[in-house]
Design a protein around this motif. Structure first.
Motif, PDB file in Angstrom:
ATOM      1  N   ARG A 460      13.645   6.392 -18.275  1.00  0.00           N
ATOM      2  CA  ARG A 460      13.746   7.623 -19.069  1.00  0.00           C
ATOM      3  C   ARG A 460      12.360   8.194 -19.355  1.00  0.00           C
ATOM      4  N   ASP A 461      11.444   7.318 -19.714  1.00  0.00           N
ATOM      5  CA  ASP A 461      10.097   7.776 -20.042  1.00  0.00           C
ATOM      6  C   ASP A 461       9.428   8.411 -18.826  1.00  0.00           C
ATOM      7  N   THR A 462       9.658   7.838 -17.652  1.00  0.00           N
ATOM      8  CA  THR A 462       9.077   8.385 -16.427  1.00  0.00           C
ATOM      9  C   THR A 462       9.624   9.782 -16.134  1.00  0.00           C
ATOM     10  N   LEU A 463      10.945   9.940 -16.268  1.00  0.00           N
ATOM     11  CA  LEU A 463      11.561  11.248 -16.042  1.00  0.00           C
ATOM     12  C   LEU A 463      11.044  12.275 -17.045  1.00  0.00           C
ATOM     13  N   LEU A 464      10.882  11.861 -18.300  1.00  0.00           N
ATOM     14  CA  LEU A 464      10.392  12.782 -19.324  1.00  0.00           C
ATOM     15  C   LEU A 464       8.959  13.210 -19.029  1.00  0.00           C
ATOM     16  N   THR A 465       8.117  12.253 -18.678  1.00  0.00           N
ATOM     17  CA  THR A 465       6.717  12.566 -18.380  1.00  0.00           C
ATOM     18  C   THR A 465       6.615  13.566 -17.228  1.00  0.00           C
ATOM     19  N   LYS A 466       7.410  13.327 -16.173  1.00  0.00           N
ATOM     20  CA  LYS A 466       7.407  14.239 -15.022  1.00  0.00           C
ATOM     21  C   LYS A 466       7.875  15.635 -15.441  1.00  0.00           C
ATOM     22  N   LYS A 467       8.914  15.694 -16.245  1.00  0.00           N
ATOM     23  CA  LYS A 467       9.440  16.980 -16.693  1.00  0.00           C
ATOM     24  C   LYS A 467       8.401  17.728 -17.520  1.00  0.00           C
ATOM     25  N   ARG A 468       7.745  17.045 -18.433  1.00  0.00           N
ATOM     26  CA  ARG A 468       6.723  17.678 -19.271  1.00  0.00           C
ATOM     27  C   ARG A 468       5.607  18.260 -18.417  1.00  0.00           C
ATOM     28  N   GLU A 469       5.171  17.476 -17.437  1.00  0.00           N
ATOM     29  CA  GLU A 469       4.077  17.932 -16.561  1.00  0.00           C
ATOM     30  C   GLU A 469       4.485  19.173 -15.782  1.00  0.00           C
ATOM     31  N   GLU A 470       5.696  19.166 -15.245  1.00  0.00           N
ATOM     32  CA  GLU A 470       6.163  20.297 -14.443  1.00  0.00           C
ATOM     33  C   GLU A 470       6.326  21.551 -15.299  1.00  0.00           C
ATOM     34  N   LYS A 542      13.085  24.427 -14.456  1.00  0.00           N
ATOM     35  CA  LYS A 542      12.854  25.874 -14.512  1.00  0.00           C
ATOM     36  C   LYS A 542      13.460  26.485 -15.772  1.00  0.00           C
ATOM     37  N   GLU A 543      14.662  26.039 -16.124  1.00  0.00           N
ATOM     38  CA  GLU A 543      15.304  26.559 -17.335  1.00  0.00           C
ATOM     39  C   GLU A 543      14.490  26.203 -18.570  1.00  0.00           C
ATOM     40  N   ALA A 544      14.004  24.970 -18.639  1.00  0.00           N
ATOM     41  CA  ALA A 544      13.200  24.547 -19.789  1.00  0.00           C
ATOM     42  C   ALA A 544      11.932  25.386 -19.908  1.00  0.00           C
ATOM     43  N   ALA A 545      11.279  25.648 -18.781  1.00  0.00           N
ATOM     44  CA  ALA A 545      10.053  26.452 -18.795  1.00  0.00           C
ATOM     45  C   ALA A 545      10.349  27.883 -19.227  1.00  0.00           C
ATOM     46  N   GLU A 546      11.427  28.458 -18.712  1.00  0.00           N
ATOM     47  CA  GLU A 546      11.767  29.841 -19.045  1.00  0.00           C
ATOM     48  C   GLU A 546      12.094  29.996 -20.529  1.00  0.00           C
ATOM     49  N   ILE A 547      12.806  29.043 -21.081  1.00  0.00           N
ATOM     50  CA  ILE A 547      13.137  29.104 -22.509  1.00  0.00           C
ATOM     51  C   ILE A 547      11.874  29.027 -23.355  1.00  0.00           C
TER      52      ILE A 547
END
Length: 624
Positions: A460-470, A542-547
C-alpha cells in the motif's frame, strides 16, 4: 485449546470483521466469536455497500488497511459513482453485491489471517475485575480470558422482530437473539437503551413484470472501492430497476396503520429518521402521491430481489396487497415479508474517542451497539476499535482520527460528544471539512498513518508513494507550463470556452469548467506526453491531479479553517475543572460537561447546549 487471548471480538458483522482483522494483523493474538460462521459479514438489510458519505467511509477503511473495500470489489454486481453532477467532495461510490459471495469472501480472508481464531458460540457474560474487563463466558460455558474485548453485537442484543402483531425473538430473521449480555454489561454502570430498524420484503424475481419498470444500469469505468491495484468486475454486472407507489398502494397502507407496530404502541423504541418505513412515509408526507422504489438483485444468480424503499413492519397480507397495486408487481410472489427489529444499544457518550468504555477499562464498543446504522459506519468503528484494542494490549499510543482527517473521525466524534437520539447515519453534511475528506484522496490522508502504525503494509505504501509522485509531477507541469494564444485558441473555441488574449499558465486553463486534463492535452503535445508517462492506475491518478488543480483554492481555504480549529484541539481540559462549581457556566453547560467530560476545548465546543459564552468562561479560567 488455549482460551487466553490479547483481543476477543464479539460478533462477526461488519464492525467485528474489521476489528478482528485489524487487531490480528497488528500482531495481537485474537479470537472472533460469532453465533454462526456461515453468516460472517452478513448484509442484514440491503446487499449494497457505500452511498452518500458511506462510500467515503469504505474508502477510508481501505486506505487504513481494512477489507470492506476489497471484499466489495470482489463481489460487486453493479458499481455506480453517486452525485457526479456535484463537486468531487460529494462524489460517493456505491456497489450492489452478491450477498452470499460477500460472506464467503470475508470468511476466506479471516480464516487466513495469522493470529486470528474463530469460535462459534454466543457470549452471555463479561468478567470484570478491578474496573477492567478480563474475560467472558459463553452459552457453551466456555470461559475466555482476554486483555481487551471489542463488543460488536449489532441488532442481536435482546433483539425482537415485528411483523404486524406477530413478535419474534431474534437478531435477524431465522437467527436467535443474544440474551443476558446487555444485563451483564449494565450491571457495571453502563447505560443502555432501545432502538429500532427495519428491512423490506424480499421478492421472487420470476413474479415481476420488468417491462413496467424503469432501469438503472451500473458504470464500467475505472472507479472501485479499493486503492490496491486489484482487478474488478469479477462477477456478471447486473442492472437494477425503479418503480413508484401510487394512491391505491397508499390507501391500503393507511387502512392497515392500526395494525402497524410503529403506530399502535407495540414498538416504543426510536427508528432511523433518514431511512423510514413505507408507513412512516405516508404518514409524514400525506400529500405525496408516490414514492420511488428500487428493485435490486441479491446476487449474481439468485432470483431473490430486494425492494429498497419499502421497509415495513405491517402485517404480511397488507404488505402483499399494497404491493400488488403496483403494475409491475401484479403477480407478486415473495420469499419473506419486511419486518422491524428492536434491539439494545449503549449510550456512546460513555466512550472515549478510541471507542474504549470510560466505565469498564479495555472494553470497546463498535457498530450498532453504539447507536449507529449502516454497514459502513460499523466497519469504520470496527477498524478503529480493533486498532486501539491492540494498542492497549501492547502499551501503544491511542489511534484517533480528527474531524479534518476522516469521515470516520467525524462519526466517532459525533457519537462520543453528542450522543444519539436516533440511529446515527453518516451524511456529507455532517462533515464541516468535506472538501478535505473526498473519496478520491482517502489514501493520501490515511495510508501513511496506518503504515506507520503497522497495519497498512508496504505494498500500500509503495502504491501511495508512486501516486503522490505522479500527481505532483502533473500538477507542477501544469503550474509551470506557459500557453500562447496562437497555439491554443482554436481548441478553446471548439471546447466552448473563451479564447486567450495573452499567454497564461496551463493551470489557469485547467481551472475553467469546460477544460479537463484529457481534452486540453489533445492540443498541447508536451502535456499529453506528461500524462502518457503514467503507466499504472492512469485514470485514478489523472482524476486526483485534476481535482487538486481545479479545487486548490477551496482546499487551501478549508485547510486554513481546519488548522485554526486544530489549535483548540490541543487545549486539554479533561480533569482540570470541577464543572459543578463553576457558577458562571449555564446549568445546561454544567450538566453536559459533567456527563461528557470532554478531552479538549474543541470537543467541548461541539457538545449540544454548550454556547460560545460557556467556552469563553473555560478559556478565561484556563488563562488564570
Amino acid at each position: 485449546m488455549d482460551f487466553k487471548y490479547d483481543v476477543i471480538v464479539i460478533g462477526a458483522g461488519h464492525a467485528g470483521c474489521e476489528a478482528a482483522a485489524a487487531a490480528a494483523n497488528l500482531g495481537s493474538k485474537t479470537c472472533l466469536i460469532t453465533m454462526d460462521m456461515n453468516k460472517i459479514g452478513q448484509m442484514s438489510c440491503n446487499p449494497a455497500v457505500g452511498g452518500i458519505a458511506k462510500g467515503q467511509i469504505v474508502r477510508e477503511i481501505d486506505a487504513l488497511g481494512g477489507y470492506m473495500g476489497l471484499v466489495t470489489d470482489k463481489t460487486a454486481i453493479q458499481f455506480r459513482m453517486l452525485n457526479r453532477s456535484k463537486g468531487p467532495a460529494m462524489w460517493s461510490p456505491r456497489a450492489q453485491c452478491d450477498r452470499n459471495k460477500f460472506i464467503w469472501t470475508w470468511r476466506e480472508i479471516l480464516e487466513n489471517i495469522p493470529n486470528l481464531n474463530i469460535w462459534q458460540d454466543t457470549v452471555k457474560e463479561i468478567i470484570v475485575e478491578n474496573g477492567e474487563i478480563v474475560g467472558l463466558r459463553t452459552y457453551l460455558d466456555v470461559e475466555f480470558r482476554a486483555k481487551c474485548v471489542v463488543l460488536t453485537a449489532g441488532t442481536f442484543l435482546n433483539g425482537l422482530m415485528h411483523i404486524g402483531k406477530t413478535k419474534l425473538p431474534g437478531g435477524r430473521m431465522a437467527e436467535p437473539a443474544s440474551y443476558l449480555l446487555t444485563e451483564s454489561i449494565a450491571r457495571h454502570g453502563v447505560k443502555f437503551g432501545r432502538m429500532k430498524t427495519g428491512t423490506p420484503v424480499r421478492i421472487d424475481g420470476r413474479s415481476v413484470n420488468y417491462d413496467l419498470m424503469g432501469t438503472q444500469d451500473g458504470e464500467n469505468d475505472f472507479h472501485k472501492f479499493s486503492y490496491m491495484d486489484t482487478p474488478t468486475k469479477h462477477l456478471k454486472q447486473l442492472q437494477c430497476w425503479t418503480c413508484y407507489t401510487n394512491e391505491e398502494v397508499h390507501q391500503i397502507l393507511r387502512n392497515g396503520l392500526t395494525d402497524s407496530p410503529l403506530f399502535n404502541g407495540q414498538i416504543q423504541s426510536i427508528g432511523p429518521r433518514y431511512c423510514p418505513s413505507i408507513e412512516t412515509k405516508i404518514v409524514t408526507f400525506p400529500d405525496k402521491e408516490q414514492h420511488q422504489l428500487f428493485l435490486e438483485p441479491e446476487g449474481e444468480t439468485t432470483k431473490e430481489l430486494y425492494l429498497n424503499g419499502f421497509s415495513s413492519s405491517l402485517p404480511l397480507d397488507i404488505q402483499i396487497n399494497a404491493l400488488k397495486k403496483i403494475p409491475a408487481f401484479k403477480d407478486l410472489v415473495i420469499y419473506r415479508p419486511g419486518y422491524a427489529i428492536e434491539y439494545d444499544y449503549f449510550d456512546p457518550t460513555q466512550l472515549k474517542h478510541t471507542l474504549e468504555s470510560k466505565i469498564i477499562g479495555n472494553l470497546f464498543f463498535a457498530g450498532q451497539v453504539n447507536g449507529t446504522t449502516g454497514y459502513e459506519e460499523a466497519g469504520g468503528q470496527g477498524i478503529i476499535a480493533g486498532i486501539n484494542a491492540h494498542q492497549n494490549c501492547h502499551n501503544g499510543e491511542e489511534f484517533i482520527l480528527g474531524r479534518d482527517e476522516a469521515y470516520i473521525g467525524v462519526l466517532i466524534d459525533d457519537l462520543v460528544t453528542k450522543g444519539v437520539d436516533e440511529p446515527y447515519r453518516m451524511f456529507t453534511s455532517r462533515a464541516e471539512y468535506r472538501i478535505l475528506l473526498r473519496q478520491d484522496d482517502a489514501d493520501m490522508r490515511l495510508t501513511e498513518k496506518s503504515y506507520n502504525l503497522g497495519l497498512a503494509k508496504s505494498d500500500r505504501d509503495t502504491l501511495l508513494t508512486k501516486k503522490r509522485e505522479e500527481v505532483k509531477r502533473i500538477t507542477e507541469f501544469a503550474r509551470n507550463y506557459s500557453v500562447k494564444p496562437a497555439y491554443i485558441n482554436d481548441a478553446l473555441e471548439n471546447l466552448g470556452t473563451t479564447p486567450l488574449r495573452q499567454g497564461c499558465k496551463l493551470i489557469d486553463l485547467i481551472n475553467r469548467p469546460q477544460i479537463t486534463l484529457e481534452n486540453i492535452s489533445e492540443s498541447i503535445p508536451a502535456f499529453k506526453e506528461e500524462l502518457d508517462k503514467v503507466e499504472e492506475r492512469t485514470e485514478e491518478i489523472k482524476e486526483a491531479a485534476e481535482i487538486l488543480i481545479k479545487y486548490e483554492g477551496y482546499i487551501n481555504r478549508e485547510r486554513l479553517i481546519a488548522d485554526k480549529i486544530e489549535r483548540l484541539e490541543t487545549i486539554k481540559i479533561k480533569g482540570k475543572f470541577d464543572y459543578d462549581s463553576i457558577n458562571s457556566l449555564s446549568t445546561e453547560a454544567r450538566q453536559k460537561l459533567i456527563k461528557i467530560d470532554p478531552e479538549t476545548i474543541a470537543q467541548a465546543s461541539r457538545i449540544p447546549g454548550i454556547s460560545p459564552s460557556d467556552i469563553n468562561v473555560l478559556l478565561v479560567l484556563l488563562r488564570k
